[in-house]
Each structure stands twice: as structure tokens, then as C-alpha cells.
Motif scaffolding. Structure first.
Motif, mmCIF file in Angstrom:
data_model
loop_
_atom_site.group_PDB
_atom_site.id
_atom_site.type_symbol
_atom_site.label_atom_id
_atom_site.label_comp_id
_atom_site.label_asym_id
_atom_site.label_seq_id
_atom_site.Cartn_x
_atom_site.Cartn_y
_atom_site.Cartn_z
ATOM 1 N N UNK A 124 17.642 -7.514 4.005
ATOM 2 C CA UNK A 124 18.366 -8.770 3.844
ATOM 3 C C UNK A 124 19.550 -8.922 4.782
ATOM 4 N N UNK A 125 20.057 -7.839 5.342
ATOM 5 C CA UNK A 125 21.360 -7.887 5.997
ATOM 6 C C UNK A 125 21.301 -8.296 7.462
ATOM 7 N N UNK A 126 20.099 -8.316 8.062
ATOM 8 C CA UNK A 126 20.007 -8.615 9.488
ATOM 9 C C UNK A 126 18.751 -9.436 9.773
ATOM 10 N N UNK A 127 18.876 -10.365 10.696
ATOM 11 C CA UNK A 127 17.718 -11.096 11.172
ATOM 12 C C UNK A 127 16.664 -10.097 11.673
ATOM 13 N N UNK A 128 15.390 -10.266 11.330
ATOM 14 C CA UNK A 128 14.385 -9.265 11.708
ATOM 15 C C UNK A 128 14.231 -9.100 13.218
ATOM 16 N N UNK A 129 14.419 -10.177 13.965
ATOM 17 C CA UNK A 129 14.326 -10.066 15.421
ATOM 18 C C UNK A 129 15.474 -9.198 15.954
ATOM 19 N N UNK A 134 13.553 3.248 8.609
ATOM 20 C CA UNK A 134 13.475 3.231 7.162
ATOM 21 C C UNK A 134 13.967 1.889 6.665
ATOM 22 N N UNK A 135 13.205 1.232 5.804
ATOM 23 C CA UNK A 135 13.553 -0.125 5.393
ATOM 24 C C UNK A 135 13.113 -0.372 3.950
ATOM 25 N N UNK A 136 13.867 -1.226 3.268
ATOM 26 C CA UNK A 136 13.540 -1.630 1.909
ATOM 27 C C UNK A 136 14.045 -3.042 1.675
ATOM 28 N N UNK A 137 13.793 -3.545 0.493
ATOM 29 C CA UNK A 137 14.091 -4.954 0.211
ATOM 30 C C UNK A 137 15.522 -5.197 -0.248
ATOM 31 N N UNK A 138 16.275 -4.128 -0.592
ATOM 32 C CA UNK A 138 17.670 -4.284 -1.020
ATOM 33 C C UNK A 138 17.809 -4.402 -2.526
ATOM 34 N N UNK A 139 18.980 -3.922 -3.025
ATOM 35 C CA UNK A 139 19.170 -3.936 -4.478
ATOM 36 C C UNK A 139 20.643 -3.935 -4.895
ATOM 37 N N UNK A 155 11.714 -12.085 -4.663
ATOM 38 C CA UNK A 155 11.985 -12.823 -3.442
ATOM 39 C C UNK A 155 12.382 -11.913 -2.294
ATOM 40 N N UNK A 156 13.145 -10.869 -2.600
ATOM 41 C CA UNK A 156 13.543 -9.935 -1.554
ATOM 42 C C UNK A 156 12.342 -9.145 -1.035
ATOM 43 N N UNK A 157 11.410 -8.810 -1.916
ATOM 44 C CA UNK A 157 10.195 -8.127 -1.476
ATOM 45 C C UNK A 157 9.312 -9.045 -0.634
ATOM 46 N N UNK A 158 9.255 -10.309 -1.015
ATOM 47 C CA UNK A 158 8.488 -11.261 -0.208
ATOM 48 C C UNK A 158 9.082 -11.371 1.196
ATOM 49 N N UNK A 159 10.416 -11.339 1.277
ATOM 50 C CA UNK A 159 11.072 -11.399 2.584
ATOM 51 C C UNK A 159 10.743 -10.169 3.420
ATOM 52 N N UNK A 160 10.717 -8.992 2.792
ATOM 53 C CA UNK A 160 10.349 -7.772 3.502
ATOM 54 C C UNK A 160 8.919 -7.875 4.029
ATOM 55 N N UNK A 161 8.023 -8.349 3.205
ATOM 56 C CA UNK A 161 6.623 -8.517 3.588
ATOM 57 C C UNK A 161 6.497 -9.467 4.776
ATOM 58 N N UNK A 162 7.292 -10.524 4.776
ATOM 59 C CA UNK A 162 7.280 -11.512 5.860
ATOM 60 C C UNK A 162 7.897 -10.972 7.141
ATOM 61 N N UNK A 163 8.971 -10.165 7.008
ATOM 62 C CA UNK A 163 9.766 -9.788 8.175
ATOM 63 C C UNK A 163 9.216 -8.589 8.940
ATOM 64 N N UNK A 164 8.521 -7.675 8.282
ATOM 65 C CA UNK A 164 8.024 -6.500 8.989
ATOM 66 C C UNK A 164 7.094 -6.856 10.153
ATOM 67 N N UNK A 165 6.155 -7.795 9.979
ATOM 68 C CA UNK A 165 5.341 -8.177 11.143
ATOM 69 C C UNK A 165 6.167 -8.790 12.266
ATOM 70 N N UNK A 166 7.245 -9.506 11.933
ATOM 71 C CA UNK A 166 8.109 -10.081 12.961
ATOM 72 C C UNK A 166 8.821 -8.983 13.753
ATOM 73 N N UNK A 216 3.846 -4.939 -5.541
ATOM 74 C CA UNK A 216 4.219 -5.468 -4.233
ATOM 75 C C UNK A 216 4.588 -4.371 -3.236
ATOM 76 N N UNK A 217 5.538 -3.504 -3.630
ATOM 77 C CA UNK A 217 6.060 -2.545 -2.660
ATOM 78 C C UNK A 217 4.971 -1.628 -2.127
ATOM 79 N N UNK A 218 4.169 -1.052 -2.994
ATOM 80 C CA UNK A 218 3.153 -0.105 -2.526
ATOM 81 C C UNK A 218 2.031 -0.811 -1.768
ATOM 82 N N UNK A 219 1.799 -2.077 -2.073
ATOM 83 C CA UNK A 219 0.854 -2.844 -1.244
ATOM 84 C C UNK A 219 1.399 -3.000 0.174
ATOM 85 N N UNK A 220 2.695 -3.333 0.278
ATOM 86 C CA UNK A 220 3.310 -3.482 1.601
ATOM 87 C C UNK A 220 3.269 -2.159 2.355
#
Length: 275
Positions: free
Chosen positions: A82-87, A112-117, A134-145, A172-176
Motif C-alpha cells: 500500500x505504501x508505494x506506487x507499484x511502478x 518480499x511483499x504483503x498486503x499490509x496490516x 481490498x488490500x489483498x485485491x490491490x496486491x493481486x493487481x499490483x504484482x503483475x505491474x 486469497x493470499x495463498x492463491x496469489x
């Protein structure tokens, strides 16, 4: 599942309640002892002890460690997505990867990366906390970027930067992890870790991925269930996790006086297994 992988030892040098000189000294000693990976974490305030105690930022610390060390791999356990733009994060990781390379060789960064807590980080620094899902969805979206940006950067990373995902959510997490990670890091005793491995294997089977491609990592407890409360035996804790497939074993070290005794025990245990 992971029998062919070597045992590796990690140390999480927690950047809290210590001067940077203390932190750097601990890293130098850990490399001399023979650890395989040195981790920091990605928070803005201490997680325990004085909540307003001394604390340092993750990625500037990693850049300094990349310059100050020679052999060990380096990473965050774990970066908060959550703390940085993925690019931007991709570019930061690529840069640290190059800083850590020696004599034309490969870099030593693990992403090493996670969704934040940690809600205080979000509130104090102005990030939207949202929901865990929502944070996990963002991780799922951002890793390919992040991976896509690595392919565009000039110069490119020195190697295919390993991605470690921390967290144990089974839906979610283990699927990602199955879809996008090279290393999974979990927490808990051998029974919990064994169960998570089984769930991760199921996700790998669903998507057609070889389960052996994912290194299994875990934090080591000093008190396996069979030992009394006043006994600390990190090697026994690691042995129990090894039996269920863990191959990367990490101990958290808190400042200001980083106790490296458990790490020495684990390195000796690692080396005894290799004989």
C-alpha cells in the motif's frame, strides 16, 4: 515437495529501538556468521516496546545494506504494497538489485511483499486503510505491474528478482502465492505450517504450477510444543518445521542489542545437516 532445496537461514533485523550504527553492526556480524538472507521490515513505527521509539524506513535501509554487504541476500519481510506506487516500487527494487551486485554478478535482492496490516502506519502517513480484502485485491493487481515494469527498465534487473509473499490467508493470499510468488513465508507451529503447505499445493494444482517451484519459508519459534516454557531451542523448532517442508528459517532480532545467539545455533544446525 521441497527435499531437493537446501536449508537456508534468515535473520530479520528489526529496525526499531536501535541506532543505525547498531543495525549496521548487526548486519555485518550476521554476514560473518554465515546467514543466507538478512531481512528488515516495512513499518514506520515500532511494533512492540515503546510505540514511539527509534525506527527507520525500509527501502532506504535496504539500499544501504546492499552497499555495505557482499554475499547475503537482502529483502523486506515484508514490504507493504500500500505504501508505494507499484511502478515506483519496481524501479526501487531494480536499483537495489544493481547496488547489491558485485563484480558483474547478479544482485541479491528478494522482493518480499504483503498486503499490509498495521493500521497506525496508514493513519499517521495518510494512506487509506480500507479492508483486508481490498488490500489483498490491490496486491493481486499490483504484482503483475511490478513485473511488467521490470521488463521495461533500462538497465533491467540483474536477475529475475525472487518474489516472496508473506501471509496465510487460504482463499486469497495463498492463491496469489501460487500464481505469482517464488517464496511463501508463513507463521505458526509445524501443524499450522503443514496445513498451509497443503492449501498452497492445492492452489498450485488448480493452476497447473509445479509446487516445487515455491520455496517454503517460516519464522522459527524458540519453543517447540514439546519443550517447557523456560527452554529455548531454535534448532529443535527449525527441525520440526523442516519435517513439514520448510527450507528457509528466519528469526526476528530486536534492537538495541541484537542477540545473535539463536542465529549462530541455526547456522550450526544448517551446516550439520549439510555434512
Amino acid at each position: 515437495m521441497t527435499a531437493e532445496r537446501p536449508v537456508r537461514i534468515g535473520a530479520q533485523v528489526q529496525p526499531q529501538h536501535a541506532s543505525y550504527a547498531d543495525i549496521r553492526r548487526a548486519c555485518a556480524e550476521l554476514e560473518e556468521i554465515g546467514v543466507d538472507v538478512i531481512f528488515t521490515w516495512d513499518h514506520f513505527y515500532p511494533l512492540y516496546g515503546d510505540p514511539d521509539g527509534e525506527h527507520f524506513e525500509c527501502w532506504t535501509t535496504l539500499a544501504a545494506w546492499a552497499e555495505a554487504t557482499e554475499r547475503v541476500e537482502l529483502g523486506a519481510l515484508v514490504t507493504c504494497n500500500s505504501y508505494r506506487n507499484p511502478q515506483l516500487l519496481a524501479d526501487m527494487a531494480r536499483t537495489v538489485d544493481h547496488i547489491s551486485a558485485r563484480d558483474g554478478g547478479e544482485g541479491r535482492l528478494i522482493l518480499g511483499i504483503g498486503s499490509g496490516w498495521f493500521e497506525r502506519d496508514y493513519d499517521e502517513y495518510g494512506y487509506e486503510f480500507g479492508t483486508a480484502g481490498g488490500r489483498l485485491d490491490a496486491l493481486d493487481r499490483d504484482l503483475p505491474l511490478i513485473k511488467e515494469r521490470w521488463g521495461k527498465l533500462n538497465p533491467a534487473p540483474t536477475r529475475s528478482i525472487p518474489v516472496l509473499i508473506g501471509g496465510g490467508g487460504e482463499k486469497k493470499t495463498l492463491r496469489i502465492v501460487a500464481e505469482q510468488a517464488d517464496i511463501w513465508h508463513g507463521f505458526g507451529g509445524p501443524d499450522t505450517i503443514a496445513h498451509k503447505h497443503a492449501v498452497l499445493d492445492e492452489w498450485c494444482a488448480r493452476i497447473g504450477r509445479d509446487t516445487g517451484e515455491i520455496e517454503r519459508s517460516a519464522g522459527v519459534s524458540p519453543r517447540p510444543e514439546r519443550l517447557p516454557e523456560d527452554v529455548a531451542d531454535y534448532a529443535a523448532g527449525a527441525e520440526a518445521l523442516h519435517a513439514v517442508g520448510t527450507r528457509l528459517f528466519t528469526v526476528g532480532l530486536n534492537g538495541p542489542r541484537y542477540d545473535l545467539g539463536p542465529i549462530r545455533d541455526l547456522v550450526a544446525w544448517r551446516d550439520s545437516r549439510a555434512r
